[in-house]
Write a protein that holds these residues in place. Structure first.
Motif, mmCIF file in Angstrom:
data_model
loop_
_atom_site.group_PDB
_atom_site.id
_atom_site.type_symbol
_atom_site.label_atom_id
_atom_site.label_comp_id
_atom_site.label_asym_id
_atom_site.label_seq_id
_atom_site.Cartn_x
_atom_site.Cartn_y
_atom_site.Cartn_z
ATOM 1 N N ARG A 55 0.795 -1.146 0.043
ATOM 2 C CA ARG A 55 0.069 0.179 -0.076
ATOM 3 C C ARG A 55 0.791 1.124 0.144
ATOM 4 O O ARG A 55 0.781 2.167 -0.553
ATOM 5 C CB ARG A 55 -0.959 -0.242 1.187
ATOM 6 C CG ARG A 55 -2.127 -0.923 1.088
ATOM 7 C CD ARG A 55 -3.042 -0.815 2.412
ATOM 8 N NE ARG A 55 -3.954 -1.933 2.116
ATOM 9 C CZ ARG A 55 -4.024 -3.103 2.944
ATOM 10 N NH1 ARG A 55 -3.016 -3.301 3.789
ATOM 11 N NH2 ARG A 55 -4.994 -3.647 2.673
ATOM 12 N N GLU A 56 2.089 1.335 0.682
ATOM 13 C CA GLU A 56 2.735 2.381 0.829
ATOM 14 C C GLU A 56 3.357 2.622 -0.679
ATOM 15 O O GLU A 56 3.661 3.683 -0.981
ATOM 16 C CB GLU A 56 3.823 2.143 1.735
ATOM 17 C CG GLU A 56 3.274 2.202 3.117
ATOM 18 C CD GLU A 56 4.517 1.950 4.255
ATOM 19 O OE1 GLU A 56 5.747 1.681 3.579
ATOM 20 O OE2 GLU A 56 4.326 1.843 5.430
ATOM 21 N N ILE A 57 3.868 1.489 -1.053
ATOM 22 C CA ILE A 57 4.361 1.644 -2.537
ATOM 23 C C ILE A 57 3.526 1.979 -3.680
ATOM 24 O O ILE A 57 3.710 2.956 -4.550
ATOM 25 C CB ILE A 57 4.918 0.102 -2.967
ATOM 26 C CG1 ILE A 57 6.129 -0.421 -2.135
ATOM 27 C CG2 ILE A 57 5.267 0.159 -4.485
ATOM 28 C CD1 ILE A 57 6.542 -1.675 -2.321
ATOM 29 N N THR A 58 2.288 1.641 -3.285
ATOM 30 C CA THR A 58 1.057 2.095 -4.285
ATOM 31 C C THR A 58 0.905 3.603 -4.321
ATOM 32 O O THR A 58 0.651 4.392 -5.270
ATOM 33 C CB THR A 58 -0.112 1.416 -4.015
ATOM 34 O OG1 THR A 58 0.031 0.069 -4.161
ATOM 35 C CG2 THR A 58 -1.298 1.710 -5.060
ATOM 36 N N GLU A 59 1.037 4.380 -2.838
ATOM 37 C CA GLU A 59 0.702 5.690 -2.788
ATOM 38 C C GLU A 59 2.031 6.333 -3.320
ATOM 39 O O GLU A 59 1.764 7.354 -3.794
ATOM 40 C CB GLU A 59 0.525 5.938 -1.182
ATOM 41 C CG GLU A 59 -0.583 5.401 -0.498
ATOM 42 C CD GLU A 59 -0.556 5.614 1.133
ATOM 43 O OE1 GLU A 59 0.482 6.102 1.492
ATOM 44 O OE2 GLU A 59 -1.526 5.192 1.449
ATOM 45 N N THR A 60 3.279 5.801 -3.244
ATOM 46 C CA THR A 60 4.241 6.452 -3.873
ATOM 47 C C THR A 60 4.049 6.359 -5.312
ATOM 48 O O THR A 60 4.442 7.419 -5.933
ATOM 49 C CB THR A 60 5.523 5.665 -3.348
ATOM 50 O OG1 THR A 60 5.730 5.559 -1.916
ATOM 51 C CG2 THR A 60 6.893 6.509 -3.881
ATOM 52 N N VAL A 61 3.811 5.266 -5.848
ATOM 53 C CA VAL A 61 3.638 5.356 -7.292
ATOM 54 C C VAL A 61 2.664 6.122 -7.903
ATOM 55 O O VAL A 61 2.711 6.954 -8.996
ATOM 56 C CB VAL A 61 3.332 3.805 -7.723
ATOM 57 C CG1 VAL A 61 2.698 3.845 -9.142
ATOM 58 C CG2 VAL A 61 4.405 2.972 -7.598
ATOM 59 N N THR A 62 1.320 6.272 -7.073
ATOM 60 C CA THR A 62 0.584 7.467 -7.200
ATOM 61 C C THR A 62 0.843 8.728 -7.555
ATOM 62 O O THR A 62 0.545 9.723 -8.340
ATOM 63 C CB THR A 62 -0.847 7.125 -6.568
ATOM 64 O OG1 THR A 62 -1.202 5.885 -6.611
ATOM 65 C CG2 THR A 62 -1.852 8.154 -6.928
ATOM 66 N N ALA A 63 1.805 9.064 -6.463
ATOM 67 C CA ALA A 63 2.240 10.490 -6.322
ATOM 68 C C ALA A 63 3.171 10.712 -7.535
ATOM 69 O O ALA A 63 2.832 11.831 -8.130
ATOM 70 C CB ALA A 63 2.806 10.532 -4.972
ATOM 71 N N GLU A 64 3.872 9.655 -7.897
ATOM 72 C CA GLU A 64 4.937 10.058 -9.110
ATOM 73 C C GLU A 64 3.915 10.029 -10.378
ATOM 74 O O GLU A 64 4.426 10.844 -11.506
ATOM 75 C CB GLU A 64 5.883 8.827 -9.295
ATOM 76 C CG GLU A 64 6.904 8.567 -8.189
ATOM 77 C CD GLU A 64 7.845 9.768 -8.045
ATOM 78 O OE1 GLU A 64 8.062 10.477 -9.158
ATOM 79 O OE2 GLU A 64 8.283 10.346 -6.995
#
Length: 367
Positions: free
Chosen positions: A226-235
């Motif tokens: 989930r943390e990775i998904t949030e980071t990917v969404t921000a990018e």
């Protein structure tokens, strides 16, 4: 002068007021009826274009108009929606106008012939026979036109949509009442008769959804993903084109399947129509970069392949090759044993020799 007026032929007003007058009335009535039908069809087409069939007329610039409300629901620009509906209405209106004109003209011609004392019974009989023949011979054509008409009315798809019509999957380049032209990914142009279309999968109507099946190893927890998904969404939000294509933030549906090497996590993103594939590619690219930064590797399926070479006695050369292979296996086994590695599986020759020795021992005991 008086003699000329007296001897001049009299005009047969009874004849002029009989058949010719009725013919003129029939022609004028047909023209008026055709004009009235075209006005009615035009109003119906306008209602189809605005999406207000059976409801009150609403202004297009109103915030409660059908175009604006559909735009808020689907994320498509109101101008695109209006253009699509206008095209659909134009097709419907053109077809209905042509059908109405043909029917009215045929009826008017038959009535005029009847007023001229022509026997139209053979014509009607011939028309009935031709109608029966066309009903059997052109039923597929009628089916195509009826199917195309209802597709236009129901707005199942239009030019520019990506559709799945069974074997033909691609972008609609041309859409008529008889057939549909679809260009697939390889560039092949498919011409599909509307009567043969049993179901339509529209991939670009309203909104779309990017569905990603991400394999993740068991050492990566769901919270980390989930943390990775949030980071990917921000990018992804830094790219204006990708950000404008996304209607909602990524949704993690959960674990879709399990295997011995990894688990598959389904992630879904609601997007604008025809842009789901672009969002999928952007998400995979950013996810790969984030995995590399965190040192997370994509799990690999472990496979073991065992090979055995059958012994061939057809030629001396094959025997020499088989002996060379046996010596190579023996050398390999000796080297692996010295290295204290795992013992390999027995070869076919070892299994055959063991079976032969067992058979010889049994025969000796019996003797």
């Amino acid at each position: 002068m008086k003699t000329d007026l007296v001897t001049a032929p009299k005009i047969d007003w009874d004849f002029l007021l009989d058949a010719p007058l009725r013919i003129v009335i029939i022609i004028i009535g047909a023209i008026v009826l055709n004009v009235v039908m075209r006005l009615f069809i035009r109003r119906f087409s306008t209602a189809v274009a605005k999406g207000t069939v059976g409801s009150e007329k609403k202004a297009e610039n109103s915030k409660f108009s059908s175009s604006v409300m559909e735009s808020q629901r689907t994320g498509i620009e109101p101008t695109v929606i209006r253009e699509r509906r206008a095209q659909r209405a134009k097709t419907v209106g053109r077809m209905l106008s042509s059908v109405a004109t043909i029917i009215i003209s045929v009826i008017a011609i038959l009535m005029v012939l009847d007023q001229l004392n022509f026997n139209i019974a053979p014509i009607l009989a011939s028309a009935g026979i031709v109608g029966v023949a066309l009903a059997f011979g052109a039923q597929e054509l009628v089916k195509d036109y009826l199917s195309g008409f209802f597709m236009v009315i129901e707005d199942q798809y239009g030019i520019g949509d990506t559709v799945d019509l069974g074997e033909a999957v691609g972008e609609v380049e041309d859409f008529g009442l008889r057939k549909t032209a679809v260009r697939d990914l390889t560039g092949t142009l498919w011409h599909v008769r509307n009567g043969e279309i049993m179901r339509v999968g529209n991939l670009s109507q309203g909104w779309a959804r990017a569905v990603l099946e991400i394999p993740v190893n068991y050492s990566t927890s769901m919270d980390t993903y989930r943390e990775i998904t949030e980071t990917v969404t921000a990018e992804m939000a830094k790219d204006t084109e990708v950000a404008s294509a996304m209607l909602e933030l990524p949704e993690i549906a959960g674990v879709q399947s399990l295997s011995a090497e990894y688990r598959v996590i389904r992630t879904m993103i609601k997007t604008k129509p025809n842009l789901q594939w672009m969002v999928e590619r952007a998400f995979r690219a950013e996810l790969t970069n984030e995995f590399d930064r965190r040192g997370i590797t994509i799990p690999i399926i472990q496979e073991t392949v065992l090979r055995t070479l059958p012994r061939s006695t057809e030629s001396p050369e094959s025997t020499i090759d088989a002996d060379a292979d046996d010596q190579a296996r023996a050398t390999h086994v000796t080297r692996r044993t010295k290295d204290h590695g795992p013992s390999p599986l027995p070869s076919d020759d070892e299994i055959r020799s063991t079976a032969d020795e067992a058979g010889t021992d049994t025969s000796d005991r019996e003797s």
